[in-house]
Write a protein that holds these residues in place. Structure first.
Motif, PDB file in Angstrom:
ATOM      1  N   MET A  96      48.177  49.150  35.696  1.00 53.82           N
ATOM      2  CA  MET A  96      47.674  49.167  34.328  1.00 53.82           C
ATOM      3  C   MET A  96      46.190  49.506  34.286  1.00 53.82           C
ATOM      4  O   MET A  96      45.738  50.224  33.389  1.00 53.82           O
ATOM      5  N   LEU A  97      45.427  49.012  35.266  1.00 52.38           N
ATOM      6  CA  LEU A  97      43.998  49.338  35.316  1.00 52.38           C
ATOM      7  C   LEU A  97      43.793  50.834  35.485  1.00 52.38           C
ATOM      8  O   LEU A  97      42.975  51.449  34.787  1.00 52.38           O
ATOM      9  N   LEU A  98      44.535  51.436  36.388  1.00 52.93           N
ATOM     10  CA  LEU A  98      44.383  52.868  36.629  1.00 52.93           C
ATOM     11  C   LEU A  98      44.866  53.679  35.432  1.00 52.93           C
ATOM     12  O   LEU A  98      44.221  54.653  35.024  1.00 52.93           O
ATOM     13  N   PHE A  99      45.988  53.267  34.842  1.00 56.87           N
ATOM     14  CA  PHE A  99      46.529  54.019  33.713  1.00 56.87           C
ATOM     15  C   PHE A  99      45.665  53.854  32.470  1.00 56.87           C
ATOM     16  O   PHE A  99      45.224  54.835  31.866  1.00 56.87           O
TER      17      PHE A  99
ATOM     18  N   VAL B 134      38.382  45.648  32.951  1.00 48.31           N
ATOM     19  CA  VAL B 134      38.705  44.770  34.082  1.00 48.31           C
ATOM     20  C   VAL B 134      38.776  43.300  33.669  1.00 48.31           C
ATOM     21  O   VAL B 134      39.765  42.617  33.976  1.00 48.31           O
ATOM     22  N   PRO B 135      37.788  42.738  32.960  1.00 49.48           N
ATOM     23  CA  PRO B 135      37.930  41.342  32.538  1.00 49.48           C
ATOM     24  C   PRO B 135      39.133  41.115  31.624  1.00 49.48           C
ATOM     25  O   PRO B 135      39.788  40.068  31.714  1.00 49.48           O
ATOM     26  N   GLY B 136      39.418  42.087  30.765  1.00 47.32           N
ATOM     27  CA  GLY B 136      40.571  41.942  29.892  1.00 47.32           C
ATOM     28  C   GLY B 136      41.880  41.879  30.658  1.00 47.32           C
ATOM     29  O   GLY B 136      42.764  41.068  30.348  1.00 47.32           O
ATOM     30  N   LEU B 137      42.018  42.716  31.675  1.00 53.79           N
ATOM     31  CA  LEU B 137      43.231  42.688  32.483  1.00 53.79           C
ATOM     32  C   LEU B 137      43.317  41.409  33.323  1.00 53.79           C
ATOM     33  O   LEU B 137      44.405  40.884  33.548  1.00 53.79           O
ATOM     34  N   LEU B 138      42.174  40.915  33.775  1.00 56.67           N
ATOM     35  CA  LEU B 138      42.177  39.637  34.497  1.00 56.67           C
ATOM     36  C   LEU B 138      42.736  38.521  33.614  1.00 56.67           C
ATOM     37  O   LEU B 138      43.526  37.679  34.073  1.00 56.67           O
ATOM     38  N   VAL B 139      42.333  38.524  32.358  1.00 58.74           N
ATOM     39  CA  VAL B 139      42.821  37.487  31.435  1.00 58.74           C
ATOM     40  C   VAL B 139      44.297  37.712  31.118  1.00 58.74           C
ATOM     41  O   VAL B 139      45.063  36.757  30.966  1.00 58.74           O
ATOM     42  N   ALA B 140      44.715  38.982  31.016  1.00 67.08           N
ATOM     43  CA  ALA B 140      46.137  39.258  30.810  1.00 67.08           C
ATOM     44  C   ALA B 140      46.965  38.745  31.986  1.00 67.08           C
ATOM     45  O   ALA B 140      48.070  38.220  31.806  1.00 67.08           O
ATOM     46  N   ILE B 141      46.432  38.893  33.211  1.00 68.97           N
ATOM     47  CA  ILE B 141      47.101  38.349  34.389  1.00 68.97           C
ATOM     48  C   ILE B 141      47.216  36.829  34.266  1.00 68.97           C
ATOM     49  O   ILE B 141      48.263  36.241  34.556  1.00 68.97           O
ATOM     50  N   ALA B 142      46.133  36.194  33.838  1.00 71.76           N
ATOM     51  CA  ALA B 142      46.160  34.738  33.685  1.00 71.76           C
ATOM     52  C   ALA B 142      47.185  34.310  32.647  1.00 71.76           C
ATOM     53  O   ALA B 142      47.911  33.324  32.839  1.00 71.76           O
ATOM     54  N   ALA B 143      47.268  35.047  31.552  1.00 65.00           N
ATOM     55  CA  ALA B 143      48.228  34.698  30.503  1.00 65.00           C
ATOM     56  C   ALA B 143      49.665  34.865  30.971  1.00 65.00           C
ATOM     57  O   ALA B 143      50.575  34.230  30.426  1.00 65.00           O
ATOM     58  N   ASN B 144      49.885  35.694  31.988  1.00 67.85           N
ATOM     59  CA  ASN B 144      51.232  35.843  32.535  1.00 67.85           C
ATOM     60  C   ASN B 144      51.728  34.564  33.192  1.00 67.85           C
ATOM     61  O   ASN B 144      52.901  34.476  33.568  1.00 67.85           O
ATOM     62  N   GLY B 145      50.830  33.575  33.348  1.00 65.30           N
ATOM     63  CA  GLY B 145      51.274  32.275  33.827  1.00 65.30           C
ATOM     64  C   GLY B 145      52.337  31.678  32.918  1.00 65.30           C
ATOM     65  O   GLY B 145      53.176  30.891  33.377  1.00 65.30           O
ATOM     66  N   ILE B 146      52.317  32.038  31.647  1.00 64.32           N
ATOM     67  CA  ILE B 146      53.370  31.576  30.730  1.00 64.32           C
ATOM     68  C   ILE B 146      54.717  32.105  31.195  1.00 64.32           C
ATOM     69  O   ILE B 146      55.708  31.372  31.284  1.00 64.32           O
ATOM     70  N   MET B 147      54.765  33.396  31.515  1.00 64.68           N
ATOM     71  CA  MET B 147      56.016  34.030  31.910  1.00 64.68           C
ATOM     72  C   MET B 147      56.515  33.509  33.254  1.00 64.68           C
ATOM     73  O   MET B 147      57.679  33.148  33.401  1.00 64.68           O
ATOM     74  N   THR B 148      55.630  33.455  34.258  1.00 64.30           N
ATOM     75  CA  THR B 148      56.067  33.010  35.571  1.00 64.30           C
ATOM     76  C   THR B 148      56.445  31.534  35.564  1.00 64.30           C
ATOM     77  O   THR B 148      57.439  31.134  36.177  1.00 64.30           O
TER      78      THR B 148
END
Length: 260
Positions: free
Chosen positions: A36-39, A60-74
């Protein structure tokens, strides 16, 4: 407290073994943010007013936070998987603290996220992202990111225990993809319509994203924003406290009493 620490450590080890035995899932969850970062960085960056490298630093910070929010899904999927396969019922019969299992899962998730953040940041450096703030600020940003992941995982664990189905958790978990889209993770909110800007700025992801950009020195705090974004560190800590205070007791109660 000592029993909780002992039992929680045992459950932490169980979760880490679970991760080790499922490397394909780990690889997928770690490579997706890089993709997603590259795209986004090269496609969206060419379409926005920001120059490419500047947008990638913003992203980059936005994607880091999106990764953190994926904690809901996992968190949701793992908890629902344990319920669906009868693992949770077996764990309930053991003489352990009822908070140990969800606590171990949340702690293991934070450790895996911390390890997975390293390759993402290395790719970020390769495409032009830099830490322009202080070392203390960068350390604070990473700590805040992991705290937010911890808080999101508790929400996911409760929802997974509530759904009790891997299929339902998978469907509901996919809806979390919308959360970063309704925030400032990918684009600035300055030019959004009034009601949509308000909605985006009260999204917890926006506060954490703004805090990371400020602490990393990537972008200043926007003027005239809603309180959580205008005071991003305080807003982020407040959102984390709310998520943990609401969902941790619910998850513990649900795990100990399935009918609760």
């Amino acid at each position: 407290m000592s029993a909780l620490a002992y039992d929680g450590t045992a459950m932490l080890g169980r979760q880490l073994l679970r991760v080790r035995n499922n490397p394909a899932l780990v690889i997928l969850t770690q490579t997706m943010p890089i993709t997603m970062l590259l795209f986004f960085g090269y496609v969206f960056g060419s379409a926005l007013a920001m120059p490419g490298a500047e947008y990638r630093s913003f992203l980059v910070p936005g994607l880091l936070v999106a990764i953190a929010a994926n904690g809901i899904m996992t968190g949701m999927f793992q908890a629902a998987q344990d319920v669906h396969r009868g693992v949770t019922d077996r764990l309930r019969t053991l003489p352990i603290s009822r908070a140990a299992v969800p606590l171990g899962q949340a702690a293991a998730d934070v450790l895996v996220t911390a390890a997975g953040t390293v390759p993402f940041l290395l790719v970020g450096l390769a495409v032009g992202w830099r830490v322009d703030g202080s070392a203390a600020g960068a350390a604070g940003a990473v700590g805040l990111l992991l705290l937010f992941r911890f808080a999101c995982t508790w929400a996911g664990i409760f929802l997974g225990l509530l759904s009790r189905s891997e299929e339902a958790a998978g469907q509901l978990g996919s809806a979390t993809f919308m959360l970063p889209l309704l925030s400032n993770a990918y684009i600035p909110t300055d030019n959004l319509p009034g009601w949509l800007r308000t909605l985006a700025e009260w999204n917890p992801l926006s506060a954490v994203t703004t805090a990371l950009r400020d602490l990393f020195g990537n972008a200043p705090v926007p003027e005239g924003a809603a309180w959580p974004v205008a005071h991003p560190v305080a807003g982020s800590l407040a959102w984390c406290a709310v998520l943990i205070a609401v969902f941790a007791p619910l998850a513990v109660r649900r795990h100990g009493h399935p009918g609760a």
